[in-house]
Design a protein around this motif. Sequence first.
Motif, PDB file in Angstrom:
ATOM      1  N   SER A   1     -31.257 -18.943  14.500  1.00  0.00           N
ATOM      2  CA  SER A   1     -30.157 -18.166  13.925  1.00  0.00           C
ATOM      3  C   SER A   1     -30.539 -17.519  12.594  1.00  0.00           C
ATOM      4  O   SER A   1     -29.808 -16.658  12.099  1.00  0.00           O
ATOM      5  N   GLN A   2     -31.665 -17.881  12.013  1.00  0.00           N
ATOM      6  CA  GLN A   2     -32.118 -17.281  10.762  1.00  0.00           C
ATOM      7  C   GLN A   2     -32.883 -15.972  10.982  1.00  0.00           C
ATOM      8  O   GLN A   2     -33.070 -15.201  10.042  1.00  0.00           O
ATOM      9  N   TYR A   3     -33.332 -15.732  12.218  1.00  0.00           N
ATOM     10  CA  TYR A   3     -34.065 -14.500  12.502  1.00  0.00           C
ATOM     11  C   TYR A   3     -33.117 -13.315  12.482  1.00  0.00           C
ATOM     12  O   TYR A   3     -31.977 -13.408  12.923  1.00  0.00           O
ATOM     13  N   SER A   4     -33.614 -12.213  12.004  1.00  0.00           N
ATOM     14  CA  SER A   4     -32.855 -10.972  11.981  1.00  0.00           C
ATOM     15  C   SER A   4     -33.557  -9.978  12.905  1.00  0.00           C
ATOM     16  O   SER A   4     -34.783  -9.849  12.866  1.00  0.00           O
ATOM     17  N   PHE A   5     -32.776  -9.311  13.734  1.00  0.00           N
ATOM     18  CA  PHE A   5     -33.312  -8.344  14.686  1.00  0.00           C
ATOM     19  C   PHE A   5     -32.797  -6.958  14.330  1.00  0.00           C
ATOM     20  O   PHE A   5     -31.768  -6.810  13.668  1.00  0.00           O
ATOM     21  N   THR A   6     -33.494  -5.947  14.809  1.00  0.00           N
ATOM     22  CA  THR A   6     -33.081  -4.566  14.592  1.00  0.00           C
ATOM     23  C   THR A   6     -33.010  -3.856  15.931  1.00  0.00           C
ATOM     24  O   THR A   6     -33.987  -3.854  16.694  1.00  0.00           O
TER      25      THR A   6
ATOM     26  N   ARG B   1     -28.975  -3.932  12.267  1.00  0.00           N
ATOM     27  CA  ARG B   1     -29.548  -5.276  12.141  1.00  0.00           C
ATOM     28  C   ARG B   1     -28.521  -6.285  12.648  1.00  0.00           C
ATOM     29  O   ARG B   1     -27.327  -6.136  12.431  1.00  0.00           O
ATOM     30  N   PHE B   2     -29.013  -7.332  13.315  1.00  0.00           N
ATOM     31  CA  PHE B   2     -28.117  -8.358  13.829  1.00  0.00           C
ATOM     32  C   PHE B   2     -28.843  -9.687  13.944  1.00  0.00           C
ATOM     33  O   PHE B   2     -30.063  -9.738  13.924  1.00  0.00           O
ATOM     34  N   GLN B   3     -28.061 -10.766  14.036  1.00  0.00           N
ATOM     35  CA  GLN B   3     -28.595 -12.108  14.251  1.00  0.00           C
ATOM     36  C   GLN B   3     -28.005 -12.651  15.545  1.00  0.00           C
ATOM     37  O   GLN B   3     -26.959 -12.196  16.001  1.00  0.00           O
ATOM     38  N   VAL B   4     -28.687 -13.622  16.103  1.00  0.00           N
ATOM     39  CA  VAL B   4     -28.291 -14.183  17.389  1.00  0.00           C
ATOM     40  C   VAL B   4     -28.222 -15.706  17.271  1.00  0.00           C
ATOM     41  O   VAL B   4     -29.025 -16.311  16.558  1.00  0.00           O
ATOM     42  N   THR B   5     -27.270 -16.298  17.965  1.00  0.00           N
ATOM     43  CA  THR B   5     -27.190 -17.751  18.064  1.00  0.00           C
ATOM     44  C   THR B   5     -27.134 -18.114  19.538  1.00  0.00           C
ATOM     45  O   THR B   5     -27.113 -17.241  20.404  1.00  0.00           O
TER      46      THR B   5
ATOM     47  N   ASN C   1     -22.361 -21.629  19.182  1.00  0.00           N
ATOM     48  CA  ASN C   1     -23.357 -21.894  18.145  1.00  0.00           C
ATOM     49  C   ASN C   1     -23.520 -23.398  17.901  1.00  0.00           C
ATOM     50  O   ASN C   1     -23.572 -23.855  16.766  1.00  0.00           O
TER      51      ASN C   1
END
Length: 98
Positions: free
Chosen positions: A34-39, A45-49, A84
């Motif tokens: 959940s700490q990774y940031s995606f583009t 930009r978004f995060q995923v759980t 989550n």
Amino acid sequence: MVGRWGGEEFVVGMYGTGIKDGIGRLTQLLQQFSQYSFTSLDGTRFQVTFSGGIAQIPDHGQDIQTLYQKADIALYEAKSQGRNRICAATLGEKLYGR
């Protein structure tokens, strides 16, 4: 061992790992992931759980289908509690319905 079960579902096999350790390992993975940031392609930009359900041999079944059903029930419990998170199967659950 990790494998795609279908759609958005993955199965994680942790040989020799009990429920408490399994929950701990998956929770640690969830926290790290959940700490990774995606583009996205448009620059957003978004995060995923993720949510997870966990079951173990022999407490929750002896075959893959029964274990999957128990873990799936636990997964839906995790989702109903707000997502989550990781939930463990409980003993004595019904294998039908959610």
